[in-house]
Design a protein around this motif. Sequence first.
Motif, PDB file in Angstrom:
ATOM      1  N   TYR A   1      40.845  50.525  33.790  1.00  8.10           N
ATOM      2  CA  TYR A   1      40.945  49.063  33.741  1.00  8.10           C
ATOM      3  C   TYR A   1      41.579  48.535  35.029  1.00  8.10           C
ATOM      4  O   TYR A   1      41.129  47.536  35.584  1.00  8.10           O
ATOM      5  CB  TYR A   1      41.785  48.646  32.537  1.00  8.10           C
ATOM      6  CG  TYR A   1      41.758  47.153  32.260  1.00  8.10           C
ATOM      7  CD1 TYR A   1      40.733  46.586  31.504  1.00  8.10           C
ATOM      8  CD2 TYR A   1      42.746  46.311  32.758  1.00  8.10           C
ATOM      9  CE1 TYR A   1      40.700  45.226  31.250  1.00  8.10           C
ATOM     10  CE2 TYR A   1      42.724  44.946  32.511  1.00  8.10           C
ATOM     11  CZ  TYR A   1      41.700  44.417  31.757  1.00  8.10           C
ATOM     12  OH  TYR A   1      41.677  43.051  31.514  1.00  8.10           O
ATOM     13  N   ARG A   2      42.622  49.227  35.504  1.00 10.48           N
ATOM     14  CA  ARG A   2      43.263  48.808  36.759  1.00 10.48           C
ATOM     15  C   ARG A   2      42.293  48.963  37.931  1.00 10.48           C
ATOM     16  O   ARG A   2      42.198  48.086  38.801  1.00 10.48           O
ATOM     17  CB  ARG A   2      44.525  49.628  37.008  1.00 10.48           C
ATOM     18  CG  ARG A   2      45.100  49.463  38.399  1.00 10.48           C
ATOM     19  CD  ARG A   2      46.415  50.203  38.570  1.00 10.48           C
ATOM     20  NE  ARG A   2      47.523  49.362  38.163  1.00 10.48           N
ATOM     21  CZ  ARG A   2      48.794  49.730  38.236  1.00 10.48           C
ATOM     22  NH1 ARG A   2      49.099  50.934  38.686  1.00 10.48           N
ATOM     23  NH2 ARG A   2      49.756  48.920  37.850  1.00 10.48           N
ATOM     24  N   GLN A   3      41.559  50.062  37.974  1.00  9.23           N
ATOM     25  CA  GLN A   3      40.612  50.290  39.060  1.00  9.23           C
ATOM     26  C   GLN A   3      39.497  49.243  39.063  1.00  9.23           C
ATOM     27  O   GLN A   3      38.997  48.853  40.124  1.00  9.23           O
ATOM     28  CB  GLN A   3      40.015  51.689  38.938  1.00  9.23           C
ATOM     29  CG  GLN A   3      41.023  52.804  39.207  1.00  9.23           C
ATOM     30  CD  GLN A   3      40.442  54.179  38.972  1.00  9.23           C
ATOM     31  OE1 GLN A   3      39.289  54.307  38.570  1.00  9.23           O
ATOM     32  NE2 GLN A   3      41.247  55.209  39.208  1.00  9.23           N
ATOM     33  N   ALA A   4      39.117  48.794  37.869  1.00  8.25           N
ATOM     34  CA  ALA A   4      38.067  47.778  37.777  1.00  8.25           C
ATOM     35  C   ALA A   4      38.529  46.435  38.337  1.00  8.25           C
ATOM     36  O   ALA A   4      37.707  45.634  38.815  1.00  8.25           O
ATOM     37  CB  ALA A   4      37.635  47.607  36.329  1.00  8.25           C
ATOM     38  N   GLN A   5      39.844  46.175  38.274  1.00  7.26           N
ATOM     39  CA  GLN A   5      40.360  44.908  38.802  1.00  7.26           C
ATOM     40  C   GLN A   5      40.358  44.903  40.322  1.00  7.26           C
ATOM     41  O   GLN A   5      40.066  43.907  40.960  1.00  7.26           O
ATOM     42  CB  GLN A   5      41.790  44.652  38.291  1.00  7.26           C
ATOM     43  CG  GLN A   5      41.935  44.704  36.790  1.00  7.26           C
ATOM     44  CD  GLN A   5      40.976  43.770  36.078  1.00  7.26           C
ATOM     45  OE1 GLN A   5      40.837  42.603  36.436  1.00  7.26           O
ATOM     46  NE2 GLN A   5      40.297  44.295  35.057  1.00  7.26           N
ATOM     47  N   SER A   6      40.681  46.052  40.918  1.00  2.00           N
ATOM     48  CA  SER A   6      40.731  46.149  42.375  1.00  2.00           C
ATOM     49  C   SER A   6      40.556  47.596  42.776  1.00  2.00           C
ATOM     50  O   SER A   6      41.357  48.442  42.388  1.00  2.00           O
ATOM     51  CB  SER A   6      42.067  45.615  42.911  1.00  2.00           C
ATOM     52  OG  SER A   6      42.172  45.846  44.296  1.00  2.00           O
ATOM     53  N   PRO A   7      39.501  47.901  43.532  1.00  7.47           N
ATOM     54  CA  PRO A   7      39.279  49.297  43.920  1.00  7.47           C
ATOM     55  C   PRO A   7      40.459  49.909  44.658  1.00  7.47           C
ATOM     56  O   PRO A   7      40.683  51.114  44.608  1.00  7.47           O
ATOM     57  CB  PRO A   7      38.039  49.216  44.825  1.00  7.47           C
ATOM     58  CG  PRO A   7      37.362  47.940  44.420  1.00  7.47           C
ATOM     59  CD  PRO A   7      38.460  47.005  44.017  1.00  7.47           C
ATOM     60  N   SER A   8      41.221  49.092  45.363  1.00  5.07           N
ATOM     61  CA  SER A   8      42.359  49.613  46.109  1.00  5.07           C
ATOM     62  C   SER A   8      43.436  50.170  45.201  1.00  5.07           C
ATOM     63  O   SER A   8      44.264  50.983  45.613  1.00  5.07           O
ATOM     64  CB  SER A   8      42.964  48.518  46.996  1.00  5.07           C
ATOM     65  OG  SER A   8      43.451  47.452  46.190  1.00  5.07           O
ATOM     66  N   GLU A   9      43.424  49.726  43.932  1.00  6.38           N
ATOM     67  CA  GLU A   9      44.431  50.205  42.986  1.00  6.38           C
ATOM     68  C   GLU A   9      44.237  51.685  42.682  1.00  6.38           C
ATOM     69  O   GLU A   9      45.167  52.364  42.238  1.00  6.38           O
ATOM     70  CB  GLU A   9      44.361  49.407  41.680  1.00  6.38           C
ATOM     71  CG  GLU A   9      44.718  47.942  41.828  1.00  6.38           C
ATOM     72  CD  GLU A   9      46.183  47.758  42.184  1.00  6.38           C
ATOM     73  OE1 GLU A   9      46.964  48.686  41.919  1.00  6.38           O
ATOM     74  OE2 GLU A   9      46.527  46.717  42.741  1.00  6.38           O
TER      75      GLU A   9
END
Length: 353
Positions: free
Chosen positions: A337-345
């Motif tokens: 879910y975090r990766q979907a918000q921002s690939p840099s995460e």
Amino acid sequence: MTFGEQMLFFFSAIGVFNGLLLGIYLLFVRKLKYIPDFFLGLILLTLSIRVGISVGMYFYPDWARIIPSLGMSALFFTGPALYYYIRSSFQQEEFDLKQCRTSFGVLTLFLGTVGLVYLFFPVTWDRYFGTFIYTVWSIFVLLSVYQYYVFSKQRARNPNQVILPVLISNVIIFLSYQLISTGWIQIYCAGGSLVFSFVLYANFLILFSKKNSQNSVKETPKYTNKKIAGEIADNFVLKLEQLMNSEELYKNPNLKLSDLAAKMNMSTHQLSQLLNDNLGKSFATCINEYRIDEACEKIEKGSFLKIEEIGYEVGFNSKSTFFSTFKKIKNTTPLLYRQAQSPSEARLQSSEL
């Protein structure tokens, strides 16, 4: 066999047979439809194997030496099964099945290692193997009693009224075997098997009476509507949302149904009725949805907290519970879910791990 021995064998064997049938049904037919039933089936199966072998050894003492050790090995898992039966019955949706599987794997490996050691040193088998099994059983029975005491104090009411009879039955069987093993009661195998059979049928009677009483209670309110009236329910729901948003009660990992009901100035029965009948969800599901919503909000806002820290921040008391609940509600993991918000995460999370 004398007539008395034949009757002893009959009552012992029929108890073992019924215990095996019920244990197999709960383990392999119901499977994981209701997790506590799985552990209850494991308790019945392990006790039935142990008692069955004990009866056989009592009446046919010439059996191979390895057979009684198999019965003791089955008994090794009775204590852990009881412990996880208590935990899963109270925790229900919050129960960590993955951790439980790991624990049983470790216990199986431990038993196998000890068994191999005793096989290589047969002189010590009779002297120490039984002591080892009974020690493990004793530890888990004490842990089960303690867990029941802790959970019953935390929860407003027991989620399953069968928990206490099952716990008491296991304690009775445990104490009878411990007393018999000391030599105070001479008929070791037969005595334990008769206690098992008696307790098994006593539980059948308890379950049957509880089922009948529940059915009679269900039949009485024929002309009452289970749901709270629409306008009243809407007011309660609005009050619930306002209370959660303003005071963030869901952040308390020890929040109970009775605590929330007191805050809303309503009875626990009314709140349970509102959640289950009007909103169609349990208390745990309702609270966890608020927690997961805030966790998602923190992730979306780019919180620099670690994933597990976010879980603790919103009210979960363990990383595993947070991850499993998040996956159940959002159908994805917190990391994805975090990766979907921002690939840099993704790079940030990989550095955390």
